[in-house]
Design a protein around this motif. Sequence first.
Motif, PDB file in Angstrom:
ATOM      1  N   GLY A  85       1.862   4.478   3.823  1.00 55.55           N
ATOM      2  CA  GLY A  85       2.143   5.722   4.378  1.00 55.55           C
ATOM      3  C   GLY A  85       1.450   5.932   5.655  1.00 55.55           C
ATOM      4  O   GLY A  85       0.881   5.072   6.475  1.00 55.55           O
ATOM      5  N   SER A  86       1.304   7.290   6.177  1.00 55.92           N
ATOM      6  CA  SER A  86       0.636   7.507   7.456  1.00 55.92           C
ATOM      7  C   SER A  86      -0.877   7.046   7.322  1.00 55.92           C
ATOM      8  O   SER A  86      -1.515   7.262   6.182  1.00 55.92           O
ATOM      9  CB  SER A  86       0.649   8.969   7.753  1.00 55.92           C
ATOM     10  N   PRO A  87      -1.548   6.377   8.285  1.00 51.54           N
ATOM     11  CA  PRO A  87      -2.860   5.806   8.242  1.00 51.54           C
ATOM     12  C   PRO A  87      -3.752   6.944   8.163  1.00 51.54           C
ATOM     13  O   PRO A  87      -3.877   7.824   8.916  1.00 51.54           O
ATOM     14  CB  PRO A  87      -2.859   5.078   9.402  1.00 51.54           C
ATOM     15  N   VAL A  88      -5.047   6.749   7.437  1.00 54.12           N
ATOM     16  CA  VAL A  88      -6.020   7.361   7.475  1.00 54.12           C
ATOM     17  C   VAL A  88      -7.241   6.193   7.403  1.00 54.12           C
ATOM     18  O   VAL A  88      -7.266   5.294   6.696  1.00 54.12           O
ATOM     19  CB  VAL A  88      -6.206   8.252   5.890  1.00 54.12           C
ATOM     20  N   ASP A 111      -0.637   8.530  -0.894  1.00 55.96           N
ATOM     21  CA  ASP A 111       0.518   9.037   0.043  1.00 55.96           C
ATOM     22  C   ASP A 111       0.069   8.410   1.536  1.00 55.96           C
ATOM     23  O   ASP A 111       0.717   8.688   2.419  1.00 55.96           O
ATOM     24  CB  ASP A 111       0.128  10.531   0.208  1.00 55.96           C
ATOM     25  N   HIS A 112      -0.981   7.574   1.520  1.00 55.73           N
ATOM     26  CA  HIS A 112      -1.481   7.088   2.878  1.00 55.73           C
ATOM     27  C   HIS A 112      -1.602   5.675   2.686  1.00 55.73           C
ATOM     28  O   HIS A 112      -2.293   5.250   1.804  1.00 55.73           O
ATOM     29  CB  HIS A 112      -2.556   7.817   3.448  1.00 55.73           C
ATOM     30  N   THR A 113      -1.579   4.867   3.885  1.00 52.71           N
ATOM     31  CA  THR A 113      -2.215   3.683   4.148  1.00 52.71           C
ATOM     32  C   THR A 113      -3.759   3.782   4.502  1.00 52.71           C
ATOM     33  O   THR A 113      -4.132   4.568   5.625  1.00 52.71           O
ATOM     34  CB  THR A 113      -1.749   2.802   5.231  1.00 52.71           C
ATOM     35  N   VAL A 114      -4.769   3.740   3.600  1.00 50.99           N
ATOM     36  CA  VAL A 114      -6.136   4.011   3.842  1.00 50.99           C
ATOM     37  C   VAL A 114      -6.984   2.698   4.154  1.00 50.99           C
ATOM     38  O   VAL A 114      -6.884   1.750   3.476  1.00 50.99           O
ATOM     39  CB  VAL A 114      -6.822   4.615   2.511  1.00 50.99           C
ATOM     40  N   ALA A 155      -4.426   7.818  13.811  1.00 52.72           N
ATOM     41  CA  ALA A 155      -4.651   8.027  12.248  1.00 52.72           C
ATOM     42  C   ALA A 155      -5.410   9.192  12.214  1.00 52.72           C
ATOM     43  O   ALA A 155      -5.931  10.003  13.113  1.00 52.72           O
ATOM     44  CB  ALA A 155      -5.433   6.785  11.943  1.00 52.72           C
ATOM     45  N   GLN A 328      -6.726  15.437   0.248  1.00 50.16           N
ATOM     46  CA  GLN A 328      -5.658  15.072  -0.079  1.00 50.16           C
ATOM     47  C   GLN A 328      -4.722  16.238   0.656  1.00 50.16           C
ATOM     48  O   GLN A 328      -3.655  16.069   1.348  1.00 50.16           O
ATOM     49  CB  GLN A 328      -5.320  15.173  -1.606  1.00 50.16           C
ATOM     50  N   PHE A 331      -5.093  16.051   4.680  1.00 44.65           N
ATOM     51  CA  PHE A 331      -4.284  15.009   5.303  1.00 44.65           C
ATOM     52  C   PHE A 331      -2.691  15.098   4.779  1.00 44.65           C
ATOM     53  O   PHE A 331      -1.814  13.951   5.323  1.00 44.65           O
ATOM     54  CB  PHE A 331      -4.961  13.735   4.769  1.00 44.65           C
ATOM     55  N   SER A 334      -0.521  14.523   7.788  1.00 43.59           N
ATOM     56  CA  SER A 334      -0.947  13.858   8.848  1.00 43.59           C
ATOM     57  C   SER A 334       0.275  13.005   9.489  1.00 43.59           C
ATOM     58  O   SER A 334       0.951  12.379   8.864  1.00 43.59           O
ATOM     59  CB  SER A 334      -2.221  12.978   8.406  1.00 43.59           C
TER      60      SER A 334
END
Length: 334
Positions: A85-88, A111-114, A155, A328, A331, A334
Amino acid sequence: MTSLDDTSQTEAAEPVRKRRRRRLRWLRWPAAATALLVTAMLVGAYVWQPGEDGRAFRSPYLAQVGSRYADTPVARFHYVKAGTGSPVILLSPGGTSVIGWKDQLDALARDHTVYVVDLPGQGYTQVKDSGFDYDLDAMVSAVGTFMDAVGVRQAAMAGNSWSGGWALAFAQRHPGRVTKLALLDATGLDLPGTWMWEALKIPVVGELAVKLSTGKSTVRRLAEGMMVNKSRVTDQLLDEWWAPMTFHDNIRATYLLERRLDWAQTERALPTTTTPTLVLWGRQDTVQPVDRAHRFAELLPNEQLQILDGCGHAPQLDCPDAVSRHLQTFFADS
């Protein structure tokens, strides 16, 4: 010929000279002791190195999540990655490693690429640039270098303590690269730290203090002093926290960063910082008092403020569920 009076005067002067010699001998002892103490401190500060006992530690956490490395001319960045998912990007809290975000990695990865990264002088990252300055410019540049190395143009970002200040400075200088910013008990205000941290700015004293604070018992006291829920400082967490603190490069980075980080520039830029920002703070923080959260809220034009009761300076470890929920929600788009 010596007269009787002359002989009496000579005999009377003899005890005076003896007393003077005795006083001089006694005066030499404090001077010698002081010189010995100064020498010992200088040797301890600039010659002696404690053992890197943490090198032998094999992290169960990293074995579980998997260490990754991004090689750059600046450093071989150590990081962990999870989700899609969207980067964090979560910057390791100053003075520790990726373990500082262990509870948020899985929660945000739904939900994100962490990415959780150790910046230079932190955790398991290895600095390659021998001229790395350990100041705010260098740390901000390192954030961008890591993002470029892993192919992340933009990000959401979060940091705790020192790393909150680094994330803030990066967002101020590169607003197009940070979609949202979370500051957890962050530095970034031009205010003094606690006496313990201010002492690190003193040459010799700072070097010795950091070198002498790498034992497990000292690290436990440090960790428990930052947290309200002290039962969360388990033996496993303690080992993970302690191991990279014994690395000589990280020891050196700690006192250099304390001396060189200039938060006056980040505070001056707060009113023009447009990145949407969540200020998340432990009410019982003894390192960065909670009134600093309100100061951030006053100066940032686009912020949300959340104070967590029953939490200290490392809320993501102290109150992990509450922190994960707030991050969560914040973001989410994001």
